[in-house]
Design an enzyme around this catalytic site. Structure first.
Site, PDB file in Angstrom:
ATOM      1  N   HIS A 466      22.542  36.928  -9.836  1.00  0.00           N
ATOM      2  CA  HIS A 466      22.944  38.222 -10.398  1.00  0.00           C
ATOM      3  C   HIS A 466      22.941  38.162 -11.931  1.00  0.00           C
ATOM      4  O   HIS A 466      22.285  38.966 -12.595  1.00  0.00           O
ATOM      5  CB  HIS A 466      24.341  38.580  -9.876  1.00  0.00           C
ATOM      6  CG  HIS A 466      24.896  39.869 -10.412  1.00  0.00           C
ATOM      7  ND1 HIS A 466      24.952  41.023  -9.669  1.00  0.00           N
ATOM      8  CD2 HIS A 466      25.400  40.194 -11.626  1.00  0.00           C
ATOM      9  CE1 HIS A 466      25.469  41.991 -10.400  1.00  0.00           C
ATOM     10  NE2 HIS A 466      25.754  41.514 -11.604  1.00  0.00           N
ATOM     11  N   GLU A 467      23.670  37.190 -12.477  1.00  0.00           N
ATOM     12  CA  GLU A 467      23.768  37.107 -13.938  1.00  0.00           C
ATOM     13  C   GLU A 467      22.402  36.788 -14.554  1.00  0.00           C
ATOM     14  O   GLU A 467      22.073  37.267 -15.631  1.00  0.00           O
ATOM     15  CB  GLU A 467      24.811  36.072 -14.365  1.00  0.00           C
ATOM     16  CG  GLU A 467      26.239  36.377 -13.905  1.00  0.00           C
ATOM     17  CD  GLU A 467      26.709  37.788 -14.207  1.00  0.00           C
ATOM     18  OE1 GLU A 467      26.224  38.393 -15.182  1.00  0.00           O
ATOM     19  OE2 GLU A 467      27.555  38.308 -13.454  1.00  0.00           O
ATOM     20  N   HIS A 470      20.554  39.923 -15.167  1.00  0.00           N
ATOM     21  CA  HIS A 470      20.936  40.553 -16.442  1.00  0.00           C
ATOM     22  C   HIS A 470      20.242  39.829 -17.602  1.00  0.00           C
ATOM     23  O   HIS A 470      19.809  40.451 -18.566  1.00  0.00           O
ATOM     24  CB  HIS A 470      22.447  40.461 -16.660  1.00  0.00           C
ATOM     25  CG  HIS A 470      23.263  41.430 -15.848  1.00  0.00           C
ATOM     26  ND1 HIS A 470      23.014  42.780 -15.828  1.00  0.00           N
ATOM     27  CD2 HIS A 470      24.352  41.245 -15.053  1.00  0.00           C
ATOM     28  CE1 HIS A 470      23.910  43.383 -15.048  1.00  0.00           C
ATOM     29  NE2 HIS A 470      24.731  42.468 -14.563  1.00  0.00           N
ATOM     30  N   HIS A 473      16.763  40.933 -18.091  1.00  0.00           N
ATOM     31  CA  HIS A 473      16.754  42.258 -18.710  1.00  0.00           C
ATOM     32  C   HIS A 473      16.864  42.112 -20.234  1.00  0.00           C
ATOM     33  O   HIS A 473      16.193  42.807 -20.993  1.00  0.00           O
ATOM     34  CB  HIS A 473      17.941  43.059 -18.160  1.00  0.00           C
ATOM     35  CG  HIS A 473      17.811  44.544 -18.279  1.00  0.00           C
ATOM     36  ND1 HIS A 473      18.814  45.389 -17.886  1.00  0.00           N
ATOM     37  CD2 HIS A 473      16.819  45.339 -18.737  1.00  0.00           C
ATOM     38  CE1 HIS A 473      18.430  46.646 -18.097  1.00  0.00           C
ATOM     39  NE2 HIS A 473      17.231  46.645 -18.613  1.00  0.00           N
TER      40      HIS A 473
HETATM   41 ZN   LIG Z   1      26.382  42.714 -13.181  1.00  0.00          ZN
END
Ligand SMILES: [Zn+2]
Length: 677
Positions: A466-467, A470, A473
């Site tokens: 998940h991290e 990010h 991104h």
């Molecule tokens: Zn998040």
């Protein structure tokens, strides 16, 4: 004084000189930086030339780098490496920054210039310049720059008042939580597993009672208690205490709920909106309340039948095991645990040996290589905030520099809990050109011990992915301006790149890259993968319904300017169709709903489900094309990851998916879609 925060870094890649920075450097550097910022502000707003994009909007975008040079490392260290003394610096730093912020937004001369550029925006042809102008103009407007003096004053008073009410709300919840104690003797512990017993013993010891056990309303305490305690009478006691928290009594939050909602609606009204949700949704992918209710209603229709069925199954097992015929809310968690054990005979800890943290990190890098052609190379010449941190230089397949990634995986006393990504340096234009980003990934994972390496749970692996999503991104950002780049996107869009990455963890093709037993090297078996998948959808209808009830409740408070008389009645009416049990007198969710009354989620709770719909639907594209399909990945990078906030997120999404998102993919994944549907 030689203050490293006062000058540009001479370190490789212009990285922050973490080793040279001392606590005492921050305040003097910030004061100097704010003086510099004020001078910059003055120069732009008093410019004798007619306002243009370059001399006003661009100049504004490039300003305040000195403040950034102090604030970025401070808030980074605040989360990652700080003691009480360091943290308490925030009491000085935050108000100074807030004051400077309001100096900016209330600078009439500056806003007049920005407005003039905005009113003549047809002269601007570059789409990115236009987008920046729009963002800056709106930002000023939403902070009241366009109002007359009286309304500006009212807005400032409202903001002040709101800033005091939210902490009061949280304080009440905290105090109410701390005021509840359920004291147990050994005979009351029936059913509790060893870990829960030990925790209850420790809690009692902490209060000076060595011969007893203590259950509190903190989740790690009451969660296992409700799941395992055989004592129905005690479960009822804990449940009732929990659902009636802060509804009346010493720590009453009812009037705060009403007050906070009223003030937020008033703030929205001053700015020209009907209600607070409309104000918030102006800057959201969801755009309007109709779209949110569509989402909630669709998911409701899909999940209600499954949730009712979950309840039926639980009633059945309660009757089978204990002859129970009147299942109450305080029995739900207990019998659902029994049902889970019956259905899935597998212990999640049996997965840990396959998830050694070094291999998981190598695995996620491997996946980034397959998808986006990225390489991660360890750097040893970069200053770090702690020895545990690893720094990587990221290259693309043309071997060009993409950015830096700092990885900080394990807990320590000086680090806050949880997991997060933060940009230490954002991608975009600075005085001397466009810079590549420096991104930090922080987790608090299971630590290695003397005997064993760090072996993770399945959900810890999901957290890393998940991290890391990010981080991609941030790293793959490719914009002209920082304000538009990377994760600077609408709030209900920012979890798409992160949540989509979690999907790879559930795929055999991806797992086989890194889920290797730390001793034997054997790859995780298909059987285990299947069991993970099945158990993940356990009670998914019920869980979905619960999230929907929060979503409806949030929209009831902030979607209409109601004058709420009785909080309990109002709440029951707003959520009635999501409740499968009768109402417990005195119960209220609103009174402890800190997300919407004390956090940033007012009119925003829906975004959890919104983001899930997006990522499930986007990942189905990968499933259709192959989860490592380069073309699909490149389209995801070119249309979403690199785009930041250059266009409305729905346009970006459509450019990737070829159409608007549909809820079916999420329903399919969670087992909430009948096969023939
Ligand atoms: Zn998040």
């Amino acid at each position: 004084m030689d203050n490293p925060l006062l000058k540009k870094s001479n370190e490789p890649f212009g990285t922050i000189p973490f080793n040279d920075i001392k606590k005492d450097h921050f305040i003097p550097a910030l004061d100097a930086a704010i003086d510099e910022g004020k001078a910059e502000l003055d120069e732009i707003s008093s410019n004798g030339d007619d306002p243009t994009f370059d001399n006003t909007v661009l100049a504004f975008e490039l300003s305040f780098s000195a403040i950034d040079r102090v604030a970025k490392p401070y808030f980074h260290l605040f989360g990652s490496e700080s003691d009480d003394a360091f943290q308490s610096l925030a009491d000085e730093i935050s108000p100074k920054l807030a004051k400077f912020d309001s100096d900016i937004y209330l600078n009439d001369k500056l806003f007049t210039r920005i407005k003039e550029v905005y009113d003549n925006k047809d002269k601007i042809s570059d789409s990115e310049d236009l987008r920046l102008l729009e963002i800056v103009y709106k930002d000023f407007k939403r902070n009241g720059a366009n109002l007359n003096q009286d309304d500006k004053e009212r807005l400032r008073n409202l903001d002040n008042e709101l800033s005091t009410l939210s902490p009061k709300f949280s304080n009440n919840t905290l105090k109410a939580t701390n005021s509840f104690e359920l004291w147990l003797d050994e005979a009351d512990l029936e059913g509790l597993p060893d870990m829960a017993r030990e925790a209850a013993k420790m809690a009692a010891k902490g209060k000076g009672k060595d011969d007893r056990w203590l259950i509190t309303l903190q989740f790690p305490s009451f969660g296992p208690f409700m799941k395992f305690s055989k004592r129905r009478d005690l479960r009822e006691k804990v449940h009732r205490a929990m659902v009636t928290q802060c509804n009346g009594g010493e720590f009453d939050n009812t009037s705060l709920c009403k007050n906070i909602a009223d003030l937020k609606h008033e703030r929205a009204k001053i700015l020209g909106f009907d209600n607070y949700a409309d104000y918030i949704l102006e800057e959201r992918m969801a755009e309007n309340q109709k779209n949110i209710f569509n989402l909630l209603d669709n998911l409701y229709d899909a999940s209600i039948g499954y949730a009712k069925n979950d309840l039926k199954e639980i009633k059945k097992i309660a009757q089978e095991l204990d002859g129970l015929t009147d299942l109450e809310p305080w029995d739900f968690s207990y019998y659902s645990e029994k049902l889970k054990q019956k259905l899935y005979d597998f212990n999640e800890d049996s997965l840990r040996p396959y998830f050694q943290s070094e291999k998981v990190i190598a695995g996620v890098f491997d996946i980034a290589k397959k998808l986006y052609g990225l390489d991660f190379v360890v750097l040893n010449n970069i200053q770090k905030w702690h020895d545990d941190v690893e720094v990587y230089e990221v290259f693309d397949e043309k071997e060009s520099h993409v950015g830096l990634l700092y990885v900080d995986l394990f807990p320590r006393e000086t680090k806050r809990s949880g997991a997060w990504m933060n940009p230490i340096k954002e991608q975009g234009m600075e005085d001397d050109g466009i810079v590549r980003p420096h991104i930090s990934l922080t987790c608090n994972l299971t630590k290695p011990t003397d005997e064993k390496p760090s072996l993770l749970t399945y959900s810890e692996v999901e957290t890393i992915f998940h991290e890391f999503g990010h981080c991609l991104h941030g790293l793959l950002a490719n914009r002209k301006y920082k304000s538009i780049a990377g994760t600077n996107v609408f709030w209900d869009f920012v979890e798409l790149p992160s949540q989509i990455m979690e999907n790879w963890v559930g795929e055999k093709e991806a797992l086989s890259l890194f889920a290797h037993h730390y001793e034997s090297g054997e790859i995780i078996s298909d059987d285990l993968i299947q069991k993970i998948k099945e158990s993940q959808n356990f009670m998914s209808g019920t869980l979905c319904l619960r999230q929907l009830s929060f979503g409806y409740l949030d929209m009831a408070w902030f979607g209409k300017n109601n004058s709420v008389d009785n909080v309990e009645d109002f709440e029951w009416e707003a959520t009635e169709k999501t409740n499968l049990f009768d109402k417990i007198p005195g119960s209220s969710m609103s009174c402890k709903f800190g997300h919407i009354f004390a956090g940033g989620y007012s009119a925003g709770y829906y975004s959890y489900k919104w983001a899930e719909v997006l990522e499930a639907d986007a990942f189905e594209k990968f499933k259709e094309d192959g989860i490592f399909n380069r073309q699909t990945a490149e389209s995801f990078r070119d249309n979403i990851l690199s785009q930041g906030n250059i266009r409305h997120p729905m346009e970006l999404y459509k450019a990737f998916r070829g159409r608007e998102p549909k809820v079916e993919a999420l329903l399919r994944r969670e087992g909430l879609l009948s096969v023939d549907a």
